[in-house]
Design an enzyme around this catalytic site. Structure first.
Site: not given
Ligand code: SAT
Ligand code: MN
Length: 619
Positions: A95, A233, A235, A242, A262, A284, A286, A289, A309, A397, A399
């Site tokens: 992001r 990419y 968000g 988001k 969030h 994000s 932390c 998931t 999320d 990052n 995913r």
């Protein structure tokens, strides 16, 4: 009926001609939708238009198209069936907060934490960028629903995009296609997205088109529309996530008296078979998931996942809070995920998954840091070159995108349109020091203060510096669509008229010792903290009062089988807290008149408690 351009675009629709489409009436019956499509076509001048129906064939067809182009690499059909690796442009990996705008009519409605530009001026700028931006490309029309289909709480959007990767991802992350279209009526949130790379006649496309120079993720809260340009990419581009389910939804939630947060959502069942649901806000990367898919290390305890999320939370008739997960997929961080750390996440992504920016093994499977102790031989890194020790194999990052239905511990109430009842709310950040493993707020307004004071080390989920502690109130700093002071007031209001609000807890899995080692094992052992929280909500869990809130009474946190110094996990250094409070007061000054007095008073009370206890301690 329509502009000739629309008609010609409709007739070039790539897989079935418009005339023979059974669903053509559904599309044309919504005139505001046709107008949106028509305007987008006229502005962006695509070569083709594809109306997406959300079918499995459509998904397969798009994946094949991406494979042919080289953007998707099919993974081994035995090891990872139905799955693909995709590599983004190295400039487009997260992001971009500095390019994200809330363009409310008044700047003060966006507040000091959001980028703002006058909506008229922004439109002029965007119209210039979008003019002709889809030349040589296909424009995809993607109707999607956030929330259960047909639920009165759901929101429908229509994303127009020129990225087939985005369409495939929306397939996974939202209820998309005809089913969403059927629920549009005339009300939908228009989302216009372009990778911002028109193709000149004869120009060969790149594998991941994007625009490094001009990137804008723009929200018009009054108009309730979203425009995104230049990035493909996460968000930035999957606009249901988001942009719609948080930034625009938070504005609606404030107006209509609910919360768009969030947060992950989990159900926890104790060994006696009693089940309770919890929501947790964490910035994000932390561990949302991981917590949402937790495999408990304590026997007899069970965790089930509702979401990882985003949570939409409403007050029920009984005054209690009920939450839904508006998404239908996980867009989870791959690095660090392994059978040892998160068995259920690994099972979820064992097939039919899109991996972005992970490494590729010789036998066409995926790899990332933390998956196994050592990287396999012959690894190709996320940029497509040979892997060299010392360089990241996967982007931090990187995913996975996967349907929630593939999750072996998906909660049976996942689709409940009325949501699941919340027994507690957790706030947590990534803090190397000061914040204990867990504590409980004294009251709703004290809990709101804890949310408002949340700070965390920055991560690679957003472009920029990693590891710097920044304020991230309610983990919503990048996602709140209006003035943060009004947001705090809204949270306070939600708890005012009733005693039915769930208790609020603060957790910190990331505290370190003097040598920089994590004090807490985390992952499956987090159930020990959840057990204490669960029992607190039963009024069974013993606690002691401290200046910052209730802490577990000595011995009440189940540490069976762990050799851990409990003292260090809960040590309170009052001077550090005094410093933190000064910091928070300075931060809150940003919000001026809109900062609720009640929260400032809560901060004063906290400071007083700390001052009194440090003076008693020093006597
Ligand atoms: O915003 S993303 O969806 O790209 C990831 C995150 O920050 O949670
Ligand atoms: Mn997130």
């Amino acid at each position: 009926m329509h502009d000739p351009l629309v008609r010609s675009a409709i007739f070039t629709c790539s897989f079935s001609t418009w005339k023979v489409r059974e669903d053509s009436k559904l599309w044309t019956s919504c005139s505001s939708l046709m107008q949106f499509i028509e305007e987008a076509i006229n502005l962006c001048t695509p070569e083709e238009v594809q109306f997406c129906d959300g079918s499995e064939e459509e998904y397969q067809h798009l994946c094949e198209r991406l494979v042919k182009k080289g953007t998707f690499i099919p993974l081994d059909s035995v090891k990872r069936p139905g799955s693909y690796l995709c590599r983004s442009d190295p400039s487009d990996v997260a992001r971009v907060e500095e390019c994200t705008f809330i363009c409310s009519r008044l700047q003060e409605d966006a507040g000091p934490t959001n980028n703002w530009k006058d909506p008229e001026e922004m439109k002029v700028l965007l119209l210039k960028l979008f003019a002709g931006c889809m030349q040589g490309r296909t424009l995809y029309v993607v109707p999607f629903c956030m929330g259960s289909l047909g639920s009165s709480f759901s929101l429908v959007g229509v994303e127009i995009t020129d990225s087939p990767y985005v369409v495939c991802s929306m397939h996974i992350m939202t209820r998309m296609g005809i089913s969403a279209l059927q629920h549009i009526q005339s009300n939908f949130i228009p989302c216009l997205h372009s990778v911002g790379k028109p193709l000149q006649p004869g120009e060969k496309d790149v594998l991941w088109p994007c625009n490094q120079e001009h990137r804008y993720i723009v929200h018009f809260p009054e108009e309730r529309s979203i425009w995104s340009f230049g990035s493909g990419y996460g968000g930035n581009a999957l606009l249901g996530k988001k942009s719609m389910a948080l930034r625009i939804a938070s504005v609606l939630a404030k107006e209509q008296g609910w919360l768009a947060e969030h947060m992950l959502l989990i159900g926890i069942t104790n060994p006696e078979g009693k089940k309770k649901y919890f929501a947790g806000a964490f910035p994000s990367q932390c561990g949302k998931t991981n917590l949402a898919l937790l495999c408990p290390s304590l026997p007899g305890w069970k965790v089930e996942c509702v979401g990882d999320d985003i949570a939409w939370i409403r007050k029920g008739k009984d005054g209690c809070l009920y939450a839904v997960n508006p998404e239908s997929g996980f867009f989870g961080v791959a690095p660090g995920t392994s059978y040892a750390s998160n068995k259920y996440a690994m099972q979820t992504i064992s097939h039919d998954t899109i991996f972005t920016n992970v490494a590729l093994t010789q036998d066409h499977d995926v790899w990332w840091e933390g998956l196994t102790k050592t990287p396999p031989i012959g690894l190709i890194d996320w940029k497509g070159g040979a892997y060299h020790t010392g360089q990241p194999a996967a982007h931090p990052n990187a995913r996975f995108t996967v349907k929630v239905e593939q999750c072996p511990i998906l909660d049976t109430h996942f689709k409940d349109p009325e949501g699941i009842p919340l027994s507690g709310i957790l706030f947590g950040g990534r803090r190397a020091s000061m914040v204990p493993l867990v504590y409980e707020a004294f009251s709703w307004s004290h809990g709101v203060l804890i949310g408002a004071c949340l700070s965390s080390e920055t991560t690679s989920a957003a472009a920029g510096h990693v590891g710097k502690v920044r304020h991230d109130p309610f983990a919503m700093l990048p996602f709140c669509g209006y003035h943060m002071g009004d947001y705090f007031a809204h949270w306070l209001r939600m708890g005012h008229d009733s005693q039915t609000m769930p208790p609020i807890f603060c957790v910190n899995w990331f505290r370190k010792d003097g040598e920089g080692n994590f004090l807490w094992p985390g992952f499956g052992d987090n159930i020990r903290v959840l057990k204490w929280i669960f029992e607190r909500t039963e009024e069974r869990g013993p606690a002691v009062s401290s200046p910052i809130g209730y802490l577990p009474a000595p011995g009440s946190l189940d540490l069976t089988g762990l050799s851990i110094a409990e003292d260090e996990l809960f040590a309170l250094t009052l001077s550090e807290w005094q410093q933190e409070i000064r910091e928070c007061r300075e931060y809150f000054a940003l919000f001026g008149e809109k900062m609720p007095k009640e929260l400032l008073q809560e901060l004063d009370h906290l400071e007083k408690r700390i001052y009194e206890s440090s003076s008693t301690a020093s006597k």
